[in-house]
Design an enzyme around this catalytic site. Structure first.
Site, PDB file in Angstrom:
ATOM      1  N   GLU A  49       2.806   7.712  14.707  1.00 28.01           N
ATOM      2  CA  GLU A  49       2.350   7.624  13.327  1.00 28.01           C
ATOM      3  C   GLU A  49       2.739   8.922  12.619  1.00 28.01           C
ATOM      4  OE1 GLU A  49      -1.906   7.349  10.937  1.00 28.01           O
ATOM      5  OE2 GLU A  49      -1.836   6.831  13.076  1.00 28.01           O
ATOM      6  N   ASP A  60      -8.817  11.720   5.346  1.00 26.12           N
ATOM      7  CA  ASP A  60      -8.345  12.787   6.219  1.00 26.12           C
ATOM      8  C   ASP A  60      -9.283  13.985   6.152  1.00 26.12           C
ATOM      9  OD1 ASP A  60      -5.954  11.732   7.412  1.00 26.12           O
ATOM     10  OD2 ASP A  60      -5.046  11.810   5.417  1.00 26.12           O
ATOM     11  N   TYR A 175      -6.034  -1.042  12.712  1.00 26.80           N
ATOM     12  CA  TYR A 175      -6.487   0.333  12.943  1.00 26.80           C
ATOM     13  C   TYR A 175      -8.003   0.347  12.858  1.00 26.80           C
ATOM     14  CZ  TYR A 175      -6.217   5.481  12.548  1.00 26.80           C
ATOM     15  OH  TYR A 175      -6.323   6.844  12.760  1.00 26.80           O
TER      16      TYR A 175
END
Length: 269
Positions: A49, A60, A175
Site C-alpha cells: 500500500e 491518519d 479494509y
C-alpha cells in the site's frame, strides 16, 4: 482475474495471510521510497500500500501525517508517484500495488484521467477514505471497467446494513479498521477483533484485511488467524523516522526499515 484476486487465491491455497506494508511515497524522498517498495516486495510483502501525501489526510495519525508533511515540504507531486510505480514495474516488480489516496487529489485530475494513469503505470487498487461506499456514484463501475479494484473500509462502528453494502461494493479486499480512532501503533488490539472480522467475512467472499494499530510481529500473527491479510503502516513509517534520526540514508535506511518488514511477513506467513 485482477492481480489482487490472483494473489489472494494463491495465498488461500497456501493457507497463508497476506502481509501488506504501508509506505509513504516521497518519504524520506522519492528515490528512497521507491527503494523501500522494491525491497519490501523482495522481503516477503504480498501487496504494498502506497500512501500518497495530502495536506489534510483522513484517519491518519501523527506519524503518517508528519511523513506526508515532510514529503510535501520537499515538493512531492502526485505525478511523481505514477513515475515511481512505472519505474518499479519496468524494473520487474510484480507485487500488487495499491494507492491510499484522498479522493480530492483524484477529483482534481478527473476520475477517468486518474484511472488511465493508474492503468498506464500498473496500479492495482485504490483506497479512498473520503469516498465512502454508497456515496461514490458510478466510481466503482468506472474503476472496474479500468481494471482497478476500488477498496472500501469498514470500522468497528459501521452499522450492519452498511457492512453489507461495503461487502457488496468493495473489490480486491475489504479494509477492516481494527480500532476506533486514527492510525498508529497500539500496545493491545480489541479483545473482540476476531469476532468482528468474522462477522464481516460472513457477508462476502471478498478477502478482509485488518489494519490500524498493528505494529509488532506477535500482533500480526494474532490478526492473521482472524482475517485474510494484515496491514502495517505507522510502525514502518516510524522505522524511517528512526533511521533518519540515526543519520542513515540510502541502502542503510532501507535495511533498517525492511528488517521489520521481513519479521512481519514471517509472522503473517
Amino acid at each position: 482475474m485482477s492481480r489482487l484476486a490472483a494473489t489472494f487465491a494463491q495465498l488461500n491455497a497456501q493457507k497463508r495471510a497476506a502481509f501488506i506494508p504501508f509506505l509513504v511515497a516521497g518519504y524520506p524522498d522519492i528515490k528512497t521510497s521507491a527503494d523501500l517498495v522494491k525491497a519490501s516486495a523482495q522481503a516477503g510483502a504480498d501487496i504494498i500500500e502506497i500512501g500518497v501525501p495530502f495536506s489534510d489526510p483522513i484517519a491518519d495519525g501523527p506519524v503518517i501525517q508528519a511523513a506526508f508533511s515532510r514529503a510535501l515540504d520537499k515538493g512531492f507531486r502526485v505525478a511523481q508517484v505514477f513515475e515511481m510505480v512505472r519505474a518499479l514495474r519496468n524494473d520487474g516488480i510484480k507485487t500488487p500495488l495499491v494507492f491510499m489516496i484522498s479522493y480530492t487529489l483524484v477529483f482534481k485530475r478527473s476520475l477517468d484521467g486518474f484511472l488511465q494513469e493508474c492503468q498506464r503505470c500498473g496500479v492495482d487498487g485504490l483506497i479512498m477514505p473520503d469516498l465512502p461506499a454508497g456515496y461514490e456514484g458510478d466510481a466503482a463501475e468506472r474503476c472496474a471497467a479500468a481494471g482497478i479494484d476500488l477498496i472500501f473500509l469498514v470500522a468497528p462502528t459501521t452499522p450492519p446494513e452498511r457492512c453489507k453494502l461495503i461487502a457488496q461494493r468493495s473489490r480486491g479486499f475489504i479494509y477492516y479498521i481494527s480500532i476506533t480512532g486514527i492510525t498508529g501503533a497500539r500496545t493491545a488490539l480489541p479483545a473482540d477483533l476476531a469476532q468482528r472480522v468474522a462477522s464481516v467475512r460472513a457477508l462476502t467472499r471478498t478477502p478482509v484485511c485488518v489494519g490500524f494499530g498493528i505494529s509488532q510481529p506477535e500482533q500480526a500473527a494474532a490478526v492473521r488467524a482472524a482475517g485474510d491479510g494484515v496491514i502495517v503502516g505507522s510502525a514502518l513509517v516510524k522505522k524511517v523516522d528512526e533511521a533518519l534520526a540515526q543519520n542513515l540514508s540510502g541502502a542503510a535506511l532501507v535495511k533498517h526499515v525492511v528488517s521489520l518488514v521481513e519479521n512481519l511477513a514471517k509472522a503473517c506467513h
